[in-house]
Design an enzyme around this catalytic site. Structure first.
Site, PDB file in Angstrom:
ATOM      1  N   GLU A 109    -156.697  12.540 -20.279  1.00  0.00           N
ATOM      2  CA  GLU A 109    -157.671  13.138 -19.270  1.00  0.00           C
ATOM      3  C   GLU A 109    -158.112  14.514 -19.935  1.00  0.00           C
ATOM      4  OE1 GLU A 109    -156.707  12.608 -15.104  1.00  0.00           O
ATOM      5  OE2 GLU A 109    -157.062  14.732 -14.739  1.00  0.00           O
ATOM      6  N   ASP A 111    -160.086  17.904 -18.163  1.00  0.00           N
ATOM      7  CA  ASP A 111    -160.553  18.260 -16.789  1.00  0.00           C
ATOM      8  C   ASP A 111    -161.127  19.784 -16.838  1.00  0.00           C
ATOM      9  OD1 ASP A 111    -158.897  16.334 -15.781  1.00  0.00           O
ATOM     10  OD2 ASP A 111    -157.122  17.612 -15.873  1.00  0.00           O
ATOM     11  N   GLU A 113    -161.984  21.629 -13.353  1.00  0.00           N
ATOM     12  CA  GLU A 113    -161.891  21.625 -12.125  1.00  0.00           C
ATOM     13  C   GLU A 113    -162.248  23.150 -11.392  1.00  0.00           C
ATOM     14  OE1 GLU A 113    -158.393  18.580 -11.001  1.00  0.00           O
ATOM     15  OE2 GLU A 113    -157.700  20.419 -12.285  1.00  0.00           O
ATOM     16  N   TYR A 200    -153.167  21.528  -0.694  1.00  0.00           N
ATOM     17  CA  TYR A 200    -151.802  21.650  -1.123  1.00  0.00           C
ATOM     18  C   TYR A 200    -151.547  22.422  -2.514  1.00  0.00           C
ATOM     19  CZ  TYR A 200    -152.602  17.909  -4.519  1.00  0.00           C
ATOM     20  OH  TYR A 200    -152.869  17.095  -5.840  1.00  0.00           O
ATOM     21  N   ARG A 281    -142.206  28.288 -16.323  1.00  0.00           N
ATOM     22  CA  ARG A 281    -142.514  26.972 -16.256  1.00  0.00           C
ATOM     23  C   ARG A 281    -142.024  26.049 -17.376  1.00  0.00           C
ATOM     24  NH1 ARG A 281    -148.570  24.453 -16.219  1.00  0.00           N
ATOM     25  NH2 ARG A 281    -148.230  22.561 -15.294  1.00  0.00           N
TER      26      ARG A 281
END
Length: 293
Positions: A109, A111, A113, A200, A281
């Site tokens: 993918e 992206d 966004e 969310y 992370r």
């Protein structure tokens, strides 16, 4: 290189002619010939469709989001669209322009966004790359203009060497291929454009939800183009790709010093998140490409 035979030259000329006809046919195709609608059909409004360019409005309300997907799948290409994003309080909304091979664990993918905002706050543009199910490679930017006031051009260049993200022809990110690391290069991908409820996660990590009193929310797309190699073979592979005339304009494109300079400018002045700097992370160490030049 050996001289071409007359038969080879005829075959080559025929191939070029076929590619040109394919490009003309694609340019002349109507919206519903090129795309499938996602979500509620009445939430996708084709404002203009003259066979050369389309303008399409997507809407989001409590009942449904909306979007469209290309009927063709592609293996490498240059994909561009002009977008005018949701105005006002767009918190919780997500507008996208992306390529994806599907939803499986090993999917690829690429992206772009746009995460909505509270009125007065800047939009966030999220870019990400997935390869064989390996993602979490986000670079996020605040845009240096109001993307709701007018149309701006967003582009993805995807070739065997790198992926380049551009805003109004300004490169803001490049993701390079390394032979020993995952890279999207074998799975054909479909083009997607969507507007949906991302409450969310989209705005302040999900703390701010959609205010439905402002619905319906609308985003407009126009000037879509795909100078890309069509590959509708589920097993993929470069040998089954059909590339249009003009492929040479992007198939080997990499950023020169000036292009890398604009990436550095965007990172310095407008980057809001870099996965290669998120130690929380990645407590065991950053992904391998973070250490590469």
């Amino acid at each position: 290189m050996a001289a071409s035979s007359p038969r080879h030259l005829v075959s080559l000329a025929a191939a070029v002619a076929v590619a040109a006809l394919m490009a003309q046919s694609a340019a002349a195709a109507g919206f519903y010939e090129r795309f499938d609608v996602v979500g509620a059909r009445d939430h996708v409004k084709v404002i203009s469709d003259d066979g050369k360019s389309q303008q399409v409005a997507l809407t989001l309300d409590r009942s449904s989001g909306s979007g469209f997907n290309s009927k063709d799948t592609y293996l490498f290409g240059e994909f561009s669209v002009q977008m005018k994003l949701v105005g006002g309080n767009s918190a919780g909304t997500v507008t996208s322009f992306y390529l994806s091979s599907g939803e499986g664990d090993g999917h690829d993918e690429i992206d772009i966004e746009f995460m909505g905002n509270l009125s007065g706050d800047p939009y966030v543009m999220n870019t990400n790359v997935w390869a064989s199910g390996d993602g979490k490679k986000e670079h996020q930017f605040y845009l240096w203009f109001d993307p709701t006031a007018d149309f701006h051009t967003y582009k993805i260049i995807w070739n065997p060497q790198n992926i380049i993200f551009q805003v109004d022809d300004v490169p803001v990110r490049t993701f390079k291929k390394y032979d020993d690391l995952p890279y999207p290069e074998n799975k054909p991908m479909r083009l997607h454009a969507t507007l949906w409820d991302g409450s969310y996660w989209a705005t302040r990590h999900g703390d701010v939800k959609i205010d439905w009193s402002g619905a319906p929310f609308t985003v407009s797309y126009k000037g879509y183009s795909a100078n890309a190699c069509v590959n509708n073979n589920p097993s993929g592979g470069w040998s089954s790709s059909k590339c249009p005339e003009g492929t040479s304009g992007w198939i080997h494109t990499q950023l020169d010093a000036a292009g890398l300079g604009t990436v550095a400018w965007a990172e310095k002045n407008y980057m809001s998140y870099n996965y290669c700097a998120d130690g929380w992370r990645f407590p065991q160490g950053f992904p391998a490409e973070c250490y590469r030049k």
